[in-house]
Design a protein around this motif. Structure first.
Motif, PDB file in Angstrom:
ATOM      1  N   UNK A   1       0.827  -1.205   0.000  1.00 28.36           N
ATOM      2  CA  UNK A   1       0.000   0.000   0.000  1.00 28.36           C
ATOM      3  C   UNK A   1       0.865   1.260   0.000  1.00 28.36           C
ATOM      4  N   UNK A   2       1.942   1.248   0.791  1.00 25.75           N
ATOM      5  CA  UNK A   2       2.815   2.413   0.842  1.00 25.75           C
ATOM      6  C   UNK A   2       3.552   2.620  -0.473  1.00 25.75           C
ATOM      7  N   UNK A   3       4.009   1.526  -1.087  1.00 24.36           N
ATOM      8  CA  UNK A   3       4.679   1.649  -2.387  1.00 24.36           C
ATOM      9  C   UNK A   3       3.710   2.172  -3.448  1.00 24.36           C
ATOM     10  N   UNK A   4       2.481   1.668  -3.413  1.00 29.13           N
ATOM     11  CA  UNK A   4       1.483   2.105  -4.381  1.00 29.13           C
ATOM     12  C   UNK A   4       1.197   3.598  -4.238  1.00 29.13           C
ATOM     13  N   UNK A   5       0.956   4.044  -3.016  1.00 32.71           N
ATOM     14  CA  UNK A   5       0.669   5.462  -2.797  1.00 32.71           C
ATOM     15  C   UNK A   5       1.912   6.319  -3.035  1.00 32.71           C
ATOM     16  N   UNK A   6       3.103   5.792  -2.712  1.00 31.33           N
ATOM     17  CA  UNK A   6       4.326   6.535  -2.964  1.00 31.33           C
ATOM     18  C   UNK A   6       4.564   6.774  -4.442  1.00 31.33           C
ATOM     19  N   UNK A   7       4.297   5.739  -5.276  1.00 26.93           N
ATOM     20  CA  UNK A   7       4.426   5.905  -6.727  1.00 26.93           C
ATOM     21  C   UNK A   7       3.452   6.966  -7.228  1.00 26.93           C
ATOM     22  N   UNK A   8       2.202   6.892  -6.729  1.00 29.53           N
ATOM     23  CA  UNK A   8       1.226   7.899  -7.131  1.00 29.53           C
ATOM     24  C   UNK A   8       1.620   9.290  -6.679  1.00 29.53           C
ATOM     25  N   UNK A   9       2.135   9.418  -5.454  1.00 31.72           N
ATOM     26  CA  UNK A   9       2.555  10.716  -4.946  1.00 31.72           C
ATOM     27  C   UNK A   9       3.712  11.298  -5.726  1.00 31.72           C
ATOM     28  N   UNK A  10       4.714  10.469  -6.051  1.00 31.70           N
ATOM     29  CA  UNK A  10       5.860  10.957  -6.814  1.00 31.70           C
ATOM     30  C   UNK A  10       5.421  11.399  -8.204  1.00 31.70           C
TER      31      UNK A  10
END
Length: 419
Positions: free
Chosen positions: A348-357
């Motif tokens: 979940x954190x990787x998914x949201x981190x990719x979206x945030x970046x």
């Protein structure tokens, strides 16, 4: 014949009964790189769903970064404009009398204001009834709404104006039929240069265009005017000699003081009949309206970000349902509940981190593009970028917490039975 063996004592029949149970093997600890690798594998297994969820996060972050960046760039540009134009300019104009009639400023208004020690400079214009045309063949009704004003020779210094071609009125030409055109006036008349061979029909006679003004952002009303000398206006255009607007430059530290005393200075008997304004306040008010709109757009960006977080939660819940057998197998092979929980939380954190970046990069691109279109210097605050990434990680953590806990609580036998 069978051989009978003596029976063993009861305490020796189960010698292992008194032995302690073998120690349970400790589960291997997952390093940070292991967690990232396992979480990344989970995302790669369903790329389209991950892309759509990350896109929702990216749109929300891009909206927030874009709004903050554009607002900051606009503020920076406004501050540069005000610094160049000056916020110490005050204008004085006649108001109305107690009976509702139009008041007028005295002929000595400029001198009375200039005598104050807090004032750096003062000058004035006076509106005439003359009409301006490109030539003498234009019908009288087609004046185009252009205004002809009498102007003092020191006006340019007080208003901070600039000449783009030719020269301003001076002691030599202000007594003769010479005119300086505002930027919009020159454009409307199709005049692009000044010179002795360039003339306009003004007040039923020819005036020579001796100068063209640059656009004045602080006083846009001047752009639609034409300026003639004070003396020739009284002589040729029936000007009454009363100033219509007095432009005053005050010392920066004394602006508020001068603003409060200009009315009594110009008209001691009736100060309420004098209107005093600060043109820079109009720019500040416009910017305040833009900031209100930016606040609305920022709220919409927050809603988009929330929708993206719901998308992350949906993706992770479906992932848990689809990967029950994988979860059961890992649990059977010794994975602990904590490791399963960390795995899905990392996804979940990787998914949201990719979206945030992606959202930060998209927001920077939007800001750069809009700033370039407006002619501004693009400026995206570092706190906005860092805050955007922190917001996505926080939303990703919240969105992935429940699916991660649900996956960790799934019994291995039940998970394997649903294969």
């Amino acid at each position: 014949m069978s051989t009978a063996y003596p029976a063993l004592p009861a305490e020796r029949q189960r010698p292992w009964a008194d032995l302690p149970p073998p120690p349970r093997p400790k589960a291997a600890r997952l390093s940070l790189s292991d967690v990232a690798r396992v979480g990344g594998w989970g995302l790669r297994s369903r790329p389209m769903r991950v892309f759509l969820s990350a896109l929702g996060i990216a749109i929300g972050i891009a909206a927030m970064i874009g709004v903050v960046g554009i607002s900051t760039s606009s503020t920076n540009d406004l501050n540069k404009q005000l610094e160049a134009l000056g916020t110490n300019l005050l204008t004085v104009a006649p108001g109305t009398t107690m009976t509702g009639d139009n008041a007028h400023l005295s002929e000595d208004a400029v001198a009375m204001i200039a005598n104050r020690p807090e004032v750096l400079s003062a000058s004035a214009t006076g509106t005439t009834d003359a009409k301006l045309y490109r030539n003498d063949r234009v019908p009288a009704v087609e004046s185009g709404g252009l205004t002809v004003s009498a102007a003092r020779t020191d006006l340019l210094r007080s208003i901070g104006g600039k000449i783009v071609d030719g020269r301003w009125l001076n002691n030599a030409n202000s007594r003769y039929p010479a005119v300086v055109l505002g930027a919009e006036t020159a454009r409307s008349l199709g005049i692009h240069r000044a010179g002795t061979d360039v003339q306009v029909w003004l007040g039923n006679r020819w005036f020579t265009v001796v100068g063209l003004l640059a656009p004045n952002e602080l006083l846009p009303a001047l752009d639609t005017q034409a300026f003639v000398g004070w003396t020739v206006a009284e002589k040729e255009l029936s000007f009454d000699g009363y100033p219509t607007t007095v432009y005053t430059r005050a010392k920066d530290a004394e602006v508020e003081t001068v603003h409060s005393v200009l009315g009594p200075t110009v008209s001691p008997e009736d100060p309420n009949e004098v209107n005093v304004s600060r043109p820079s306040d109009a720019l500040a008010a416009k910017h305040a309206a833009d900031k209100s709109l930016s606040g609305l757009l920022l709220g919409l960006g927050g809603v988009a970000l929330l929708v993206g977080g719901v998308g992350v939660a949906n993706t992770m819940v479906i992932s848990v349902l689809e990967r029950r057998s994988e979860i059961g197998l890992r649990r059977s092979l010794g994975a602990t509940r904590g490791q399963i929980r960390v795995q899905f939380l990392a996804e979940a954190l990787l998914l949201s981190g990719l979206g945030g970046l992606g959202g930060v990069l998209l927001g920077i691109g939007v800001t750069d593009g809009y700033a370039a279109y407006q002619g501004w210097a693009a400026l995206v605050p570092l706190w906005a970028m860092a805050g955007g990434l922190a917001a996505t990680l926080a939303i990703g953590g919240l969105a992935g917490f429940y699916p991660a806990v649900r996956a960790a609580r799934l019994p291995p036998t039940e998970a394997l039975a649903t294969n």
